[in-house]
Design an enzyme around this catalytic site. Structure first.
Site, mmCIF file in Angstrom:
data_model
loop_
_atom_site.group_PDB
_atom_site.id
_atom_site.type_symbol
_atom_site.label_atom_id
_atom_site.label_comp_id
_atom_site.label_asym_id
_atom_site.label_seq_id
_atom_site.Cartn_x
_atom_site.Cartn_y
_atom_site.Cartn_z
ATOM 1 N N ASP A 73 -11.892 -18.886 56.559
ATOM 2 C CA ASP A 73 -13.265 -18.544 56.169
ATOM 3 C C ASP A 73 -14.261 -19.182 57.142
ATOM 4 O O ASP A 73 -15.460 -18.956 57.044
ATOM 5 C CB ASP A 73 -13.547 -18.921 54.708
ATOM 6 C CG ASP A 73 -13.533 -20.408 54.448
ATOM 7 O OD1 ASP A 73 -13.054 -21.162 55.318
ATOM 8 O OD2 ASP A 73 -14.003 -20.826 53.367
ATOM 9 N N GLU A 89 -7.256 -31.761 55.901
ATOM 10 C CA GLU A 89 -8.352 -31.791 56.884
ATOM 11 C C GLU A 89 -9.083 -33.129 56.836
ATOM 12 O O GLU A 89 -9.488 -33.592 55.761
ATOM 13 C CB GLU A 89 -9.326 -30.633 56.587
ATOM 14 C CG GLU A 89 -10.511 -30.607 57.550
ATOM 15 C CD GLU A 89 -11.294 -29.289 57.532
ATOM 16 O OE1 GLU A 89 -10.860 -28.325 56.857
ATOM 17 O OE2 GLU A 89 -12.338 -29.239 58.200
#
Ligand code: KIV
Length: 287
Positions: free
Chosen positions: A47, A185
């Site tokens: 995204d 992440e």
């Protein structure tokens, strides 16, 4: 070429053997084909498309329909890599049935092998339901950009013992729910490596050090395409394509303005006798 398409058992085998898994993002057929032919294992239609190709400020506005157009473009071009579609914000957060319908669209309409969604304990039931519905699912922990405003912005997560433990617990919950891969992440390298050692599914890091089972980068960051200022610390630029593209565009504009492009080799000739007949025709009709 003697290459086998990447599937879930291949990724699990890579983790068991200590072979690193490669993942990059792609959002269109041209780049996806290049990545696939260059041998990347998995392609994430992230995204991050919201920022890097659609020009939004962050990832929140991108829609299912936009993501599906990009996912279809990627899957049309890919032969070997596993393509994962990234579920946009609010495509899986409202209720589980909605999440199944939207994830199903990535597979049925987008041709993706699976989907990724962000979050820990809060999405475990959704992940379990997706897997039960037959949709291979990837988790995403640590810095979760869709909820950045709730975790103190775009910053490293898991820097206290308690926060690191919470990420490990979430990783275990997602594994139990049936996720086959986890993206981690912006997590300290030792925390990420400890998590990779303690869960059975492969951990793909971005800003999570080298002790995990694989790496992912946003294509536009690693190729030096992004024009939004300084790249995050974890990005390594493998090329400066932004500068090279700008130089090519400047050269094109200069040559067009100077009449140097197109040259003879770029133009289509008409045979002399046809040309003469054309001119005679014009003269005859007074034009
Ligand atoms: O959207 C994306 O590109 C991602 C990667 C940063 C993992 O989620």
């Amino acid at each position: 070429m003697d290459r086998k398409p990447i599937d879930i058992p291949t990724l699990q085998q890579k983790k068991r053997r200590g072979e690193k898994i490669t993942m990059l993002t792609a959002y269109d057929a041209a780049w996806a084909r290049l990545l696939d032919q260059a041998g990347v294992d998995t392609i994430l239609v992230g995204d991050s498309a919201a920022n890097v190709v659609l020009g939004y400020r962050d990832t929140l506005p991108v829609t299912m329909d936009e993501m599906l157009v990009l996912t279809r473009a990627v899957t049309r071009a890919v032969r070997w890599a596993m393509v994962i579609g990234d579920m946009p914000f609010m495509s899986y957060n409202a209720d589980v049935a909605d999440a199944i319908r939207n994830a199903g669209r990535f597979v049925k309409e987008g041709g993706a092998a699976g989907v990724k969604l962000e979050g820990g304990a809060g999405v475990v039931d959704t992940v379990r339901a997706l897997v039960r519905a037959g949709i291979p699912t990837v988790g995403h922990l640590g810095l979760t950009p869709q909820t950045a405003s709730m975790i103190g912005g775009y910053r490293c997560q898991g820097r206290t013992a308690a926060a690191a433990r919470a990420i490990l617990d979430d990783a275990r919950r997602l594994e139990d729910a049936g996720a086959f891969l986890l993206v981690l992440e912006c997590v300290p390298d030792r925390v990420a490596a400890a998590i990779a050692r303690r869960v059975g599914i492969p951990i793909i890091g971005i800003g999570a050090g080298s002790g995990v089972d694989g790496q992912v980068l946003v294509l536009h960051d690693m190729l030096g395409f992004r024009d939004t200022g300084a790249a995050p610390r974890f990005v390594k630029r493998y090329a400066d394509l932004g500068d090279r593209v700008a130089a090519a565009v400047r050269a094109y504009c200069d040559e067009v303005r100077a009449g140097a492009f197109p040259a003879a080799e770029h133009t289509f000739p008409i045979p002399d006798d046809e040309w003469a007949a054309f001119e005679r025709g014009l003269e005859g009709s007074g034009q």
